[in-house]
Write an enzyme that holds these catalytic residues in place. Structure first.
Site, PDB file in Angstrom:
ATOM      1  CD  GLU A   1      -4.672   3.947  -1.441  1.00 52.40           C
ATOM      2  OE1 GLU A   1      -4.974   4.174  -0.282  1.00 52.40           O
ATOM      3  OE2 GLU A   1      -5.492   4.106  -2.406  1.00 52.40           O
TER       4      GLU A   1
ATOM      5  CG  ASP B   1      -1.865   1.176   1.198  1.00 52.53           C
ATOM      6  OD1 ASP B   1      -2.902   1.065   0.490  1.00 52.53           O
ATOM      7  OD2 ASP B   1      -1.582   2.194   1.839  1.00 52.53           O
ATOM      8  CB  ILE B   2       1.041   4.214  -2.213  1.00 51.43           C
ATOM      9  CG1 ILE B   2       1.369   3.305  -3.429  1.00 51.43           C
ATOM     10  CG2 ILE B   2       1.844   5.491  -2.301  1.00 51.43           C
ATOM     11  CD1 ILE B   2       0.986   3.902  -4.764  1.00 51.43           C
TER      12      ILE B   2
END
Length: 654
Positions: free
Chosen positions: A567, A523-524
């Site tokens: 994301e 996950d960003i």
């Protein structure tokens, strides 16, 4: 030319044709055929197809006998038989009444066949119309060109009929022009066929002129031989008369009447029936004896020629004086009619002239006698002098275009012998080869057109088929491309180009029997700030970059990478244990951070990940994903930009 204007011109042409037919003097089969074609064209123009075809068929039927008379050999059906059949239907008719000239017959037949074929281009109507136009033009050229030394036998139509035929051809062209002008294959097929028709017409013209010239020379030679026979016969006659006159030299006294009649009967009754009389003339010009004693000569005996026939005085005086054989000019005989009198001196045994033998030749009777063995239907023969007809023999009706003239010498007197061969006789002797060659040439041109047109049509259909196949193949390829695109979109993320969650799960399902199996859920960090502060375009760019980094890292270690949603990304490493998988995940995290994708505040974008490794049994994907998600959650709670392993208990349960 607009359709309306073409219709007006067509109507004018057909009206002109009808007017010309009406003005043509006399009614014959040519006029009937022209009227039939005009009526058929008018019906076709009015879309009365059945009527048009019926009239055209009837017109073709009345033209066929005349056409066959041109091509059937004389040995099979003679010209006299054709003429007899025509006269049985129409007494007094001739060949020219019931059949048009050959070129006109063929042109009219072609126009009729065009209508019977419903003017269809694929049935050969264009080449038939081209042939009709060329045949009409050939007749027109023959009519316009100066006549040759040898006039042709019925070479073309005359006057109004030829104009009417030309108007019909033009009307037919205007009638079919809208149907044919759009057919490109027509020109390619029509040109070679029309060239063949032109060559055939040239060959026919050469053969026809050659045969007519040969026939002209033959009839001229026949007349010359006949004149030579006449001359020989007359010379024999004169020689016999000389022997008759010399026979009296054995007597010492003038011949008695009984002696004269006995000798004259041998000469007259055996060989020379055309002699009006053989008379003995005394020195005082008194006609003493006459043979034969018939009513024609009854008034001649006892007359003095110096008194009753002054035209012969000079010639008779020379013969009575014993000087030489003489003859009169062509004079009017005492018995009536034109003739010549030959005077021969009669001597006794002492060579003293005692009178003269007078032999009167009637030229009409001589002509009848000499021409008796000839066929009167062959030619009209006439004897003329200074334009005056002295005698004639033969049928004077339907004379041909030729007149042969010869000179006949009657021992000092010259006669003109004029021979006029009859047209029917000439047509019977004319060769059928040119007409047959022309017919065969037209048929070959028609077949050539049909072959070329069919091949062009098949070629166009083949081209259209190939084009249709090409378009179909293009459509198939396009549909296949679209199908592949749809399938690709169904399995890949449209923005980043990597696998989506659905495709990722299919790939993982294929590796369900691979042990160990590691999953990395990424996950960003703070990605929402990027979209809010830098905009969605920048956010999309960051997603593309990170997806590329992840796919490259996973591929280096035999794994695959997918966008899980938003994301979030997920990677799978088949055959990688926990330690190896953590090393790969760390490599991914570091490369993303080192890529220097900046937040609005200047800090680098980072990545957090949860790692889960399945070692034995069949993996329970929901449990594995949940374990990876829990590990990711811990990584975010412990400060982000880090990797956390899943709980061993949850992994073993999965």
């Amino acid at each position: 030319m607009s359709t309306r204007l073409a219709g007006i011109v067509w109507a004018l042409c057909l009206a002109l044709c009808v007017a010309i037919i009406g003005l043509t003097p006399g009614a014959d089969l040519t006029t009937a055929a022209l009227a039939g074609i005009a009526l058929a064209q008018w019906a076709m123009r009015g879309e009365a197809t059945r009527t048009a075809r019926a009239v055209a068929g009837l017109t073709l039927g009345i033209l066929l006998p005349g056409f066959f008379s041109y091509i059937i050999p004389e040995t099979l059906v003679s010209t006299r038989q054709w003429l007899a059949g025509a006269q049985a239907l129409a007494p007094g008719s001739s060949l020219t009444h019931w059949r048009p000239p050959l070129l006109a017959t063929l042109a009219l037949m072609l126009l009729a066949i065009i209508i019977l074929l419903r003017q269809r281009a694929y049935l050969g109507a264009p080449v038939l119309l081209s042939g009709a136009a060329m045949l009409t033009a050939a007749q027109l050229l023959t009519a316009l060109l100066p006549a040759s030394r040898t006039p042709l036998l019925v070479p073309h139509l005359d006057g109004f009929a030829l104009l009417a035929l030309g108007a019909l051809v033009l009307a037919q062209l205007l009638l079919v022009r809208p149907w044919w002008q759009s057919k490109t294959r027509l020109k390619r097929s029509l040109l070679p066929a029309s060239t063949l028709i032109l060559a055939t017409l040239a060959l026919w013209q050469y053969q026809h002129r050659h045969n007519v010239t040969a026939l002209y020379n033959t009839t001229q030679q026949d007349g010359a031989r006949l004149t030579a026979r006449l001359s020989d016969n007359i010379q024999d006659h004169l020689e016999a008369m000389r022997r008759f006159a010399h026979a009296w030299q054995l007597l010492t006294t003038p011949p008695t009447e009984q002696q004269w009649r006995s000798q004259a009967a041998r000469l007259h009754d055996k060989d020379f029936l055309y002699l009006l009389n053989i008379a003995f003339v005394r020195p005082d010009s008194l006609i003493d004896y006459v043979y034969p004693r018939n009513p024609l000569n009854r008034d001649v005996q006892g007359q003095r020629l110096f008194e009753v026939q002054t035209q012969s005085t000079h010639a008779l005086d020379l013969a009575l004086a014993g000087k030489r054989q003489t003859s009169t000019d062509i004079i009017e005989l005492l018995q009536g009619g034109p003739g010549i009198i030959y005077y021969l001196p009669v001597y006794n045994a002492s060579q003293t002239p005692v009178g003269a033998a007078a032999m009167a030749i009637s030229l009409p009777l001589l002509a009848d006698t000499l021409f008796n063995a000839l066929d009167p239907d062959t030619a009209l023969l006439s004897w003329q002098t200074h334009g005056r007809v002295l005698a004639s023999f033969g049928n004077p009706r339907r004379q041909g275009p030729w007149a042969h003239q010869y000179r006949l010498d009657l021992s000092g007197q010259t006669l003109d012998v004029v021979q006029r061969p009859r047209r029917d006789y000439l047509l019977a002797r004319l060769s059928r080869l040119p007409a047959l060659s022309l017919t065969i040439g037209l048929m070959l041109a028609y077949l050539l057109y049909m072959v070329l047109y069919t091949f062009k049509r098949l070629d166009e259909q083949n081209i259209a088929f190939r084009r249709s196949n090409a378009r179909l193949q293009e459509e198939i390829n396009e549909r296949q491309r679209l199908q592949e695109e749809v399938e690709w979109l169904a399995r890949h993320d449209e923005l980043t180009g990597i696998a989506n969650r659905r495709y990722f799960m299919e790939l993982v399902e294929e590796q369900r029997n691979t042990h160990p199996l590691s999953l990395v859920l990424c996950d960003i960090d703070y990605f929402k700030r990027v979209n809010d502060q830098l905009g969605h375009l920048v956010g999309d760019h960051y997603l593309e970059v990170i997806a590329g980094i992840g796919q490259a890292v996973m591929a280096e270690h035999g794994g695959f990478f997918a966008r899980y949603g938003g994301e979030e990304f997920i990677g799978c490493l088949p055959g990688a244990d926990q330690q190896h998988a953590r090393h790969v995940a760390e490599t991914l995290r570091q490369r993303v951070y080192q890529r220097a994708l900046l937040h609005a505040d200047g800090h680098n974008v980072s990545l957090s990940a949860g790692l889960v490794t399945h070692t034995t049994g069949t993996p329970n994907m929901p449990r594995l994903m949940q374990a990876a998600d829990d590990a990711l959650y811990r990584a975010k709670q412990r400060g982000r930009n880090r990797i956390e392993n899943a709980d061993n208990a949850s992994v073993s349960d999965a």
